[in-house]
Design a protein around this motif. Structure first.
Motif, PDB file in Angstrom:
ATOM      1  N   GLU A  86      50.686  32.134  47.010  1.00  0.00           N
ATOM      2  CA  GLU A  86      50.302  31.443  45.707  1.00  0.00           C
ATOM      3  C   GLU A  86      48.752  31.545  45.359  1.00  0.00           C
ATOM      4  OE1 GLU A  86      51.926  27.522  45.918  1.00  0.00           O
ATOM      5  OE2 GLU A  86      50.770  26.651  44.174  1.00  0.00           O
ATOM      6  N   TYR A  87      49.003  31.987  43.898  1.00  0.00           N
ATOM      7  CA  TYR A  87      47.600  32.296  43.367  1.00  0.00           C
ATOM      8  C   TYR A  87      46.686  31.051  43.343  1.00  0.00           C
ATOM      9  CZ  TYR A  87      43.857  33.703  40.559  1.00  0.00           C
ATOM     10  OH  TYR A  87      42.717  34.286  39.940  1.00  0.00           O
ATOM     11  N   CYS A  88      45.524  31.546  44.067  1.00  0.00           N
ATOM     12  CA  CYS A  88      44.662  30.391  44.319  1.00  0.00           C
ATOM     13  C   CYS A  88      43.036  30.517  43.839  1.00  0.00           C
ATOM     14  CB  CYS A  88      44.633  30.011  45.817  1.00  0.00           C
ATOM     15  SG  CYS A  88      44.303  31.305  46.897  1.00  0.00           S
ATOM     16  N   HIS A 111      42.065  35.300  45.817  1.00  0.00           N
ATOM     17  CA  HIS A 111      43.414  35.227  46.268  1.00  0.00           C
ATOM     18  C   HIS A 111      44.043  36.277  47.131  1.00  0.00           C
ATOM     19  CE1 HIS A 111      47.862  34.415  46.401  1.00  0.00           C
ATOM     20  NE2 HIS A 111      47.903  35.615  45.714  1.00  0.00           N
ATOM     21  N   HIS A 154      47.977  26.881  49.123  1.00  0.00           N
ATOM     22  CA  HIS A 154      48.091  28.067  49.218  1.00  0.00           C
ATOM     23  C   HIS A 154      49.671  28.613  49.661  1.00  0.00           C
ATOM     24  CE1 HIS A 154      43.940  28.766  49.053  1.00  0.00           C
ATOM     25  NE2 HIS A 154      43.764  27.554  49.695  1.00  0.00           N
ATOM     26  N   CYS A 207      48.317  35.267  51.330  1.00  0.00           N
ATOM     27  CA  CYS A 207      48.638  33.978  50.610  1.00  0.00           C
ATOM     28  C   CYS A 207      49.828  34.366  49.288  1.00  0.00           C
ATOM     29  CB  CYS A 207      47.302  33.853  49.956  1.00  0.00           C
ATOM     30  SG  CYS A 207      47.475  32.193  48.741  1.00  0.00           S
ATOM     31  N   MET A 264      42.837  36.952  50.732  1.00  0.00           N
ATOM     32  CA  MET A 264      43.130  36.052  51.735  1.00  0.00           C
ATOM     33  C   MET A 264      44.165  36.637  52.506  1.00  0.00           C
ATOM     34  SD  MET A 264      43.869  32.229  50.597  1.00  0.00           S
ATOM     35  CE  MET A 264      44.390  31.000  51.722  1.00  0.00           C
TER      36      MET A 264
HETATM   37 CU   LIG Z   1      46.229  32.285  47.241  1.00  0.00          CU
END
Ligand SMILES: [Cu+2]
Length: 177
Positions: free
Chosen positions: A154-156, A160, A113, A152, A163
Protein backbone atom coordinates in the motif's frame (compact mmCIF):
# COMPACT_ATOMS: atom_id res chain seq x y z
CA UNK A 1 1.31 -32.64 -9.37
CA UNK A 2 -0.56 -30.54 -6.85
CA UNK A 3 -3.30 -32.02 -4.69
CA UNK A 4 -5.83 -29.86 -6.59
CA UNK A 5 -4.76 -31.29 -9.97
CA UNK A 6 -4.86 -34.81 -8.55
CA UNK A 7 -8.37 -34.17 -7.19
CA UNK A 8 -9.48 -32.89 -10.58
CA UNK A 9 -8.27 -36.02 -12.38
CA UNK A 10 -9.76 -38.33 -9.73
CA UNK A 11 -13.11 -36.49 -10.01
CA UNK A 12 -13.03 -36.75 -13.82
CA UNK A 13 -12.25 -40.49 -13.54
CA UNK A 14 -15.16 -40.94 -11.11
CA UNK A 15 -17.51 -39.01 -13.43
CA UNK A 16 -16.37 -41.14 -16.40
CA UNK A 17 -16.92 -44.35 -14.41
CA UNK A 18 -20.42 -43.22 -13.41
CA UNK A 19 -21.20 -42.25 -17.01
CA UNK A 20 -20.04 -45.71 -18.14
CA UNK A 21 -22.43 -47.37 -15.66
CA UNK A 22 -25.35 -45.26 -16.92
CA UNK A 23 -24.40 -45.99 -20.53
CA UNK A 24 -24.24 -49.73 -19.82
CA UNK A 25 -27.66 -49.69 -18.14
CA UNK A 26 -29.09 -47.78 -21.08
CA UNK A 27 -27.57 -50.20 -23.62
CA UNK A 28 -28.79 -53.28 -21.76
CA UNK A 29 -32.29 -51.94 -21.09
CA UNK A 30 -33.96 -52.98 -24.34
CA UNK A 31 -32.50 -56.47 -24.30
CA UNK A 32 -35.29 -57.76 -22.07
CA UNK A 33 -33.17 -60.40 -20.37
CA UNK A 34 -34.65 -62.82 -17.88
CA UNK A 35 -34.64 -61.66 -14.30
CA UNK A 36 -32.58 -64.53 -12.76
CA UNK A 37 -29.77 -63.90 -15.28
CA UNK A 38 -29.71 -60.18 -14.49
CA UNK A 39 -29.88 -61.00 -10.78
CA UNK A 40 -26.90 -63.34 -10.96
CA UNK A 41 -24.90 -60.66 -12.81
CA UNK A 42 -25.86 -58.04 -10.25
CA UNK A 43 -24.86 -60.24 -7.31
CA UNK A 44 -21.50 -60.99 -8.91
CA UNK A 45 -20.98 -57.24 -9.42
CA UNK A 46 -22.03 -56.59 -5.85
CA UNK A 47 -19.47 -59.05 -4.49
CA UNK A 48 -16.78 -57.51 -6.69
CA UNK A 49 -17.70 -53.99 -5.59
CA UNK A 50 -17.47 -55.02 -1.97
CA UNK A 51 -13.93 -56.31 -2.33
CA UNK A 52 -12.85 -53.31 -4.43
CA UNK A 53 -14.17 -51.11 -1.63
CA UNK A 54 -12.33 -53.10 1.03
CA UNK A 55 -9.05 -53.55 -0.86
CA UNK A 56 -8.85 -50.13 -2.57
CA UNK A 57 -11.23 -47.80 -0.73
CA UNK A 58 -9.96 -48.60 2.74
CA UNK A 59 -6.22 -48.05 2.04
CA UNK A 60 -7.01 -44.88 0.03
CA UNK A 61 -9.14 -43.54 2.89
CA UNK A 62 -6.41 -44.23 5.44
CA UNK A 63 -3.82 -42.65 3.13
CA UNK A 64 -5.96 -39.51 2.62
CA UNK A 65 -6.56 -39.11 6.35
CA UNK A 66 -2.87 -38.30 6.72
CA UNK A 67 -3.57 -35.14 4.70
CA UNK A 68 -6.26 -33.79 7.01
CA UNK A 69 -5.40 -30.43 8.57
CA UNK A 70 -6.23 -31.61 12.09
CA UNK A 71 -2.61 -32.40 12.87
CA UNK A 72 -1.43 -29.02 11.60
CA UNK A 73 -4.09 -27.25 13.66
CA UNK A 74 -3.02 -29.10 16.77
CA UNK A 75 0.57 -27.89 16.35
CA UNK A 76 1.56 -24.71 18.09
CA UNK A 77 1.78 -21.93 15.50
CA UNK A 78 5.05 -20.09 15.02
CA UNK A 79 4.22 -16.51 15.94
CA UNK A 80 5.93 -13.64 14.12
CA UNK A 81 5.16 -10.17 15.46
CA UNK A 82 5.32 -7.69 12.61
CA UNK A 83 5.49 -3.97 13.21
CA UNK A 84 5.72 -1.48 10.39
CA UNK A 85 6.52 2.19 10.01
CA UNK A 86 7.62 4.59 7.29
CA UNK A 87 9.60 2.94 5.80
CA UNK A 88 10.67 -0.33 7.28
CA UNK A 89 9.42 -3.67 8.60
CA UNK A 90 10.28 -4.89 12.07
CA UNK A 91 9.88 -8.66 12.51
CA UNK A 92 10.68 -10.12 15.93
CA UNK A 93 12.07 -13.22 14.24
CA UNK A 94 13.40 -13.72 10.74
CA UNK A 95 13.34 -17.51 10.51
CA UNK A 96 10.40 -19.91 10.51
CA UNK A 97 9.94 -23.55 9.68
CA UNK A 98 8.17 -24.94 6.62
CA UNK A 99 5.21 -27.30 7.01
CA UNK A 100 3.96 -25.78 10.27
CA UNK A 101 1.52 -22.87 10.56
CA UNK A 102 2.99 -19.42 10.98
CA UNK A 103 0.90 -16.70 12.61
CA UNK A 104 1.84 -13.17 11.62
CA UNK A 105 0.56 -10.55 14.07
CA UNK A 106 0.72 -7.47 11.90
CA UNK A 107 0.42 -3.85 12.96
CA UNK A 108 1.69 -0.38 12.10
CA UNK A 109 2.98 2.47 14.22
CA UNK A 110 2.07 5.27 11.83
CA UNK A 111 0.00 4.93 8.65
CA UNK A 112 -1.57 1.98 6.81
CA UNK A 113 0.88 -0.36 5.10
CA UNK A 114 0.30 -3.55 3.16
CA UNK A 115 2.11 -6.65 4.43
CA UNK A 116 2.87 -8.65 1.27
CA UNK A 117 4.72 -11.95 1.44
CA UNK A 118 6.50 -13.13 -1.74
CA UNK A 119 7.99 -16.57 -2.34
CA UNK A 120 11.53 -17.00 -3.77
CA UNK A 121 10.14 -16.90 -7.34
CA UNK A 122 8.45 -13.55 -6.67
CA UNK A 123 4.88 -14.82 -6.38
CA UNK A 124 2.63 -13.22 -3.76
CA UNK A 125 1.67 -15.99 -1.32
CA UNK A 126 -0.11 -14.10 1.46
CA UNK A 127 -1.00 -10.57 2.43
CA UNK A 128 -2.83 -8.50 5.00
CA UNK A 129 -3.19 -4.88 6.02
CA UNK A 130 -0.83 -3.33 8.57
CA UNK A 131 -2.98 -0.81 10.42
CA UNK A 132 -2.20 1.49 13.34
CA UNK A 133 -4.15 0.48 16.44
CA UNK A 134 -5.02 -2.98 15.11
CA UNK A 135 -3.26 -6.32 15.07
CA UNK A 136 -4.25 -8.32 12.02
CA UNK A 137 -3.55 -12.03 12.27
CA UNK A 138 -2.46 -13.78 9.10
CA UNK A 139 -1.94 -17.53 9.18
CA UNK A 140 0.17 -19.19 6.53
CA UNK A 141 1.84 -22.57 6.11
CA UNK A 142 5.02 -22.38 4.03
CA UNK A 143 5.34 -25.39 1.76
CA UNK A 144 8.83 -24.63 0.52
CA UNK A 145 11.99 -23.43 2.18
CA UNK A 146 13.85 -20.42 0.90
CA UNK A 147 14.14 -16.69 1.29
CA UNK A 148 10.78 -14.93 1.17
CA UNK A 149 10.50 -11.20 0.66
CA UNK A 150 8.21 -8.85 2.54
CA UNK A 151 7.14 -5.83 0.51
CA UNK A 152 4.67 -3.04 1.17
CA UNK A 153 1.48 -3.38 -0.85
CA UNK A 154 0.00 0.00 0.00
CA UNK A 155 1.47 3.30 -1.08
CA UNK A 156 2.66 4.96 2.11
CA UNK A 157 4.86 7.81 0.98
CA UNK A 158 8.18 8.67 -0.60
CA UNK A 159 10.18 5.53 0.20
CA UNK A 160 7.26 3.07 -0.04
CA UNK A 161 9.18 1.11 -2.71
CA UNK A 162 12.11 0.65 -0.33
CA UNK A 163 10.03 -0.93 2.41
CA UNK A 164 11.42 -4.43 2.24
CA UNK A 165 12.70 -7.19 4.47
CA UNK A 166 13.33 -10.92 4.24
CA UNK A 167 12.02 -14.00 5.99
CA UNK A 168 13.96 -17.25 5.89
CA UNK A 169 11.94 -20.45 5.74
CA UNK A 170 13.90 -23.51 6.78
CA UNK A 171 13.13 -27.14 6.07
CA UNK A 172 10.62 -28.93 8.30
CA UNK A 173 12.25 -29.76 11.62
CA UNK A 174 15.10 -27.32 11.01
CA UNK A 175 13.87 -24.36 13.07
CA UNK A 176 13.89 -23.87 16.81
CA UNK A 177 10.45 -22.60 17.65
CU1 LIG B 1 4.01 1.32 1.54
Amino acid sequence: MTIQTLSLFLSLAAVAALAAVFLRVRLLAPAGRDYPVVQADAYRLRGLSFWVLVLVGLPVTVWLLRETPYEAKATEPQVVNVSSAMWYWDLDRDTVEAGRPVEFHVTSTDVNHGFGLYDPSGRLVAQTQAMPGYINVLTHVFEEEGTYRVLCLEYCGLVHHGMETALTVTATGGGNG
